[in-house]
Write an enzyme that holds these catalytic residues in place. Structure first.
Site, mmCIF file in Angstrom:
data_model
loop_
_atom_site.group_PDB
_atom_site.id
_atom_site.type_symbol
_atom_site.label_atom_id
_atom_site.label_comp_id
_atom_site.label_asym_id
_atom_site.label_seq_id
_atom_site.Cartn_x
_atom_site.Cartn_y
_atom_site.Cartn_z
ATOM 1 N N CYS A 99 -27.839 -22.205 -44.411
ATOM 2 C CA CYS A 99 -28.238 -20.941 -45.026
ATOM 3 C C CYS A 99 -28.955 -21.204 -46.354
ATOM 4 O O CYS A 99 -30.076 -21.690 -46.363
ATOM 5 C CB CYS A 99 -27.039 -20.013 -45.180
ATOM 6 S SG CYS A 99 -27.510 -18.291 -45.532
ATOM 7 N N HIS A 210 -25.209 -19.564 -39.757
ATOM 8 C CA HIS A 210 -23.976 -20.207 -40.211
ATOM 9 C C HIS A 210 -23.243 -20.800 -39.009
ATOM 10 O O HIS A 210 -22.531 -20.083 -38.304
ATOM 11 C CB HIS A 210 -23.070 -19.188 -40.912
ATOM 12 C CG HIS A 210 -23.510 -18.837 -42.286
ATOM 13 N ND1 HIS A 210 -23.065 -19.517 -43.406
ATOM 14 C CD2 HIS A 210 -24.364 -17.891 -42.735
ATOM 15 C CE1 HIS A 210 -23.629 -18.995 -44.483
ATOM 16 N NE2 HIS A 210 -24.421 -18.005 -44.105
ATOM 17 N N GLU A 212 -20.655 -22.634 -38.994
ATOM 18 C CA GLU A 212 -19.211 -22.558 -39.202
ATOM 19 C C GLU A 212 -18.668 -21.174 -38.906
ATOM 20 O O GLU A 212 -17.449 -20.988 -38.795
ATOM 21 C CB GLU A 212 -18.874 -22.975 -40.640
ATOM 22 C CG GLU A 212 -19.142 -21.943 -41.721
ATOM 23 C CD GLU A 212 -20.584 -21.850 -42.173
ATOM 24 O OE1 GLU A 212 -20.836 -21.249 -43.234
ATOM 25 O OE2 GLU A 212 -21.479 -22.369 -41.458
ATOM 26 N N ASP A 434 -15.566 6.722 -46.795
ATOM 27 C CA ASP A 434 -14.535 7.574 -46.180
ATOM 28 C C ASP A 434 -14.912 9.051 -46.358
ATOM 29 O O ASP A 434 -14.445 9.717 -47.279
ATOM 30 C CB ASP A 434 -13.172 7.324 -46.837
ATOM 31 C CG ASP A 434 -12.646 5.930 -46.583
ATOM 32 O OD1 ASP A 434 -12.906 5.396 -45.493
ATOM 33 O OD2 ASP A 434 -11.988 5.363 -47.477
#
Length: 584
Positions: A99, A210, A212, A434
């Site tokens: 990255c 990525h 990982e 929310d």
């Protein structure tokens, strides 16, 4: 051979460390110039799953990256690591940049035009065009090797999906930038833009995605590269590249996200819970007092305990969840950096989960019990250091947008959204909204939110037909309303630097009636960052419908997963049958 991981002091480096250990390799950290000097002494590496023995005359360096371009360069410079890193790469020893670890190889980035990169690749990193697609490019996409039949594919396969999270890319342009394009190892298409998803030249390998965080497919890339470096395999010089025209459809997939609301139960243990319209306690039935004929209601029941957070996270990873969220819903009671149990949960989850992990709760400026002030960047950094990939901000985002609106849209840089995104990039900041409905008379309403009114559909839920409403935002877990609409909050959050929105619905939460498509469509039209639909899922068909009808990037659920009512693979199978692209 010695395997080293470069720690430049910012971002989630722990996840790569967990991946390396998962694959059975030992490694050492490089965090100072002296560590580069010590690395000149070769060490043996014993992959626990392999049988390599003896001394290897190779150093192998991996630079895991997360954050903004200028932050990475500045951190390397301040730690005295920039020149040793450049010298290491020029020495011919194996280097793997992930990255931002790949992007620093380039000459510069549009993210920080005044900041120079290492200049190994003569090209500037550019920002994606967000006029036809959400930016950041956040989610799972494929990578097509330039030479798929070559032995130097590094385990990258066009049949797999990998996790990307970035707003800036190295465009693949063999005609306009032939020298840079010669570095292309694989390309990825997002919308109608084609960019270099991996680069390769001699000893240097880089991945924009990525590995990982790309589940088994990503671990295979890491393992292949390490084994090839162990073998000291020579790399062929790159050849002239030819253009790749965009296809009608890219390989980007919809995401299925499993969310876990975490809080302490009455015994003090951290558990995963789930509420009905944000009430997480068991309902108690009325009881009759033995001392009188008066009917009374018992005190609120115990906190619903749906499992342990780490065990559930591991289960959802194994089930194929594309992303996980851990939301600490009682974080307001503690100083986050003193909340060692929650930090321990994140650390333990990151050791067994190899997909993206978002953490929410208490991401704000705080004060420890001893009076020590902690910035939001420090709080976020603590979670990144133990394995989180993104942080989610709730109530603090509402207050920040209120402040922004009061200042006529001029930000002052003080909010958690701004400070964290400046250091770690917009892709690291999620805003969780929310909202709740405010019903009005559609025939007479002429208030400030008339352009945001949603009308009940004739073929929709029976109790919504003929009604109209707008969405007001709340704080403190939905307990307090604020004078901000959902569109105002979404647009303000993006303006401050948020890279993604988790869009909840208090009215639909726990109902199993399906996602609120009117709400989702309203917000999708208002912003150009990814949106995650949340609240109301009850069946696998609800996911299919929300993807088809709103084109939302991801859909999240909690209770139906915790209770085993719907499986993640059931949802993905139904989505595939409906022609929706999802990760295998």
């Amino acid at each position: 051979m010695a395997l080293f991981l470069l720690d430049h002091g910012a971002g989630n480096v722990q996840s790569l460390a967990n991946s390396i250990r998962k694959l059975g390799y030992e490694f050492s950290w490089i965090s100072s110039p002296a560590d580069f000097d010590k690395a000149s002494v070769c060490h043996i590496i014993y992959p626990l799953t392999c049988s390599y023995h003896g001394w290897y005359r190779h150093k192998v360096l991996i630079f895991p990256g997360q954050g903004a371009f200028h932050t990475a360069i500045n951190c390397l410079t301040e730690r005295g690591l920039l020149k040793p890193l450049y010298d290491y790469i020029q020495s011919g020893k194996p280097y793997f940049g992930i990255c931002i670890g790949m992007q620093v190889l380039f000459a510069s980035s549009a993210e920080s035009p005044s900041t120079c990169g290492l200049g190994v690749i003569p090209c500037q990193i550019e920002r994606f065009d967000d006029t036809t697609k959400p930016v950041p490019h956040m989610g799972w996409n494929n990578a097509e090797p330039i030479d798929p039949d070559s032995s130097s594919s590094e385990g990258v396969s066009s049949s797999n999906h990998y996790y990307f999270v970035h707003s800036y890319c190295a465009r693949y342009d063999p005609e306009g930038s032939p020298e840079a394009a010669r570095w292309a190892h694989s390309t990825t298409q997002y919308g109608q833009e084609v960019f270099m998803s991996t680069v390769r030249n001699g000893n240097v390998f880089g991945a924009q995605f990525h590995p990982e965080k790309s589940s088994i497919a990503g671990l295979a890339v890491i393992d292949t590269w390490i084994k090839q470096s162990l073998a000291g395999r020579a790399q062929a010089e790159p050849s002239r590249r030819t253009p790749r025209l965009p296809k009608p459809q890219d390989g980007f997939t919809k995401r299925i996200v499993a969310c876990m609301d975490v809080r302490a139960n009455d015994e003090g243990d951290l558990v995963v819970t789930k509420g009905d319209q944000y009430d997480v306690r068991e309902k108690c039935s009325p009881s009759t007092s033995s001392l009188s004929s008066t009917t009374t209601v018992k005190a609120a029941g115990a906190v619903r305990n749906l499992g342990k957070p780490v065990a559930l996270a591991a289960r959802y990873f194994d089930s194929g969840a594309d992303e996980l969220c851990l939301l600490n819903i009682t974080s307001f009671r503690h100083s986050p950096l003193q909340d060692q149990p929650m930090l321990a949960v994140v650390r333990a989850a990151a050791e067994c989960v190899f997909v993206p992990l978002t953490i929410g709760g208490g991401i704000k400026d705080t004060v420890d019990p001893d009076g020590t002030k902690r910035t939001a960047v420090e709080v976020a950094g603590a979670y990144f250091r133990v394995g989180a990939d993104k942080v989610s901000i709730g109530s603090e985002a509402v207050y920040a947008v209120e402040k922004l609106r009061a200042a006529d849209g001029i930000p002052d840089g003080s909010s958690a959204i701004e400070s964290i995104s400046k250091v770690y990039g917009t892709q690291a900041v999620v805003v969780s909204i929310d909202p709740k409905r405010v019903y009005v008379d559609p025939a007479t309403y002429d208030g400030p939110y008339k352009d945001e009114l949603v009308h009940g559909r004739p073929d929709g839920l029976e109790n919504e037909r003929g009604k109209a409403w707008w969405y007001q935002c709340t704080v403190s877990g939905g307990r307090e309303t604020r004078p901000v609409s959902v569109v105002q909050l979404a647009q303000g959050s993006q303006a401050l630097g948020a890279g993604e929105i988790i869009l909840n619905s208090i009215d639909r939460d726990g109902t199993g009636l399906g996602f609120d498509h009117g709400l989702i469509g309203l917000v999708k039209r208002a912003v150009t960052i990814p949106v995650v639909a949340s609240s109301g899922a009850g069946t696998k068909e609800h996911f299919e419908r929300v993807f088809v009808e709103t084109d939302v990037e991801a859909a999240l659920a909690a209770g139906i997963f915790h209770r085993g009512e719907v499986g993640i693979q059931e949802i993905k199978s139904a989505a595939r049958q409906a022609g929706i692209s999802v990760r295998s």
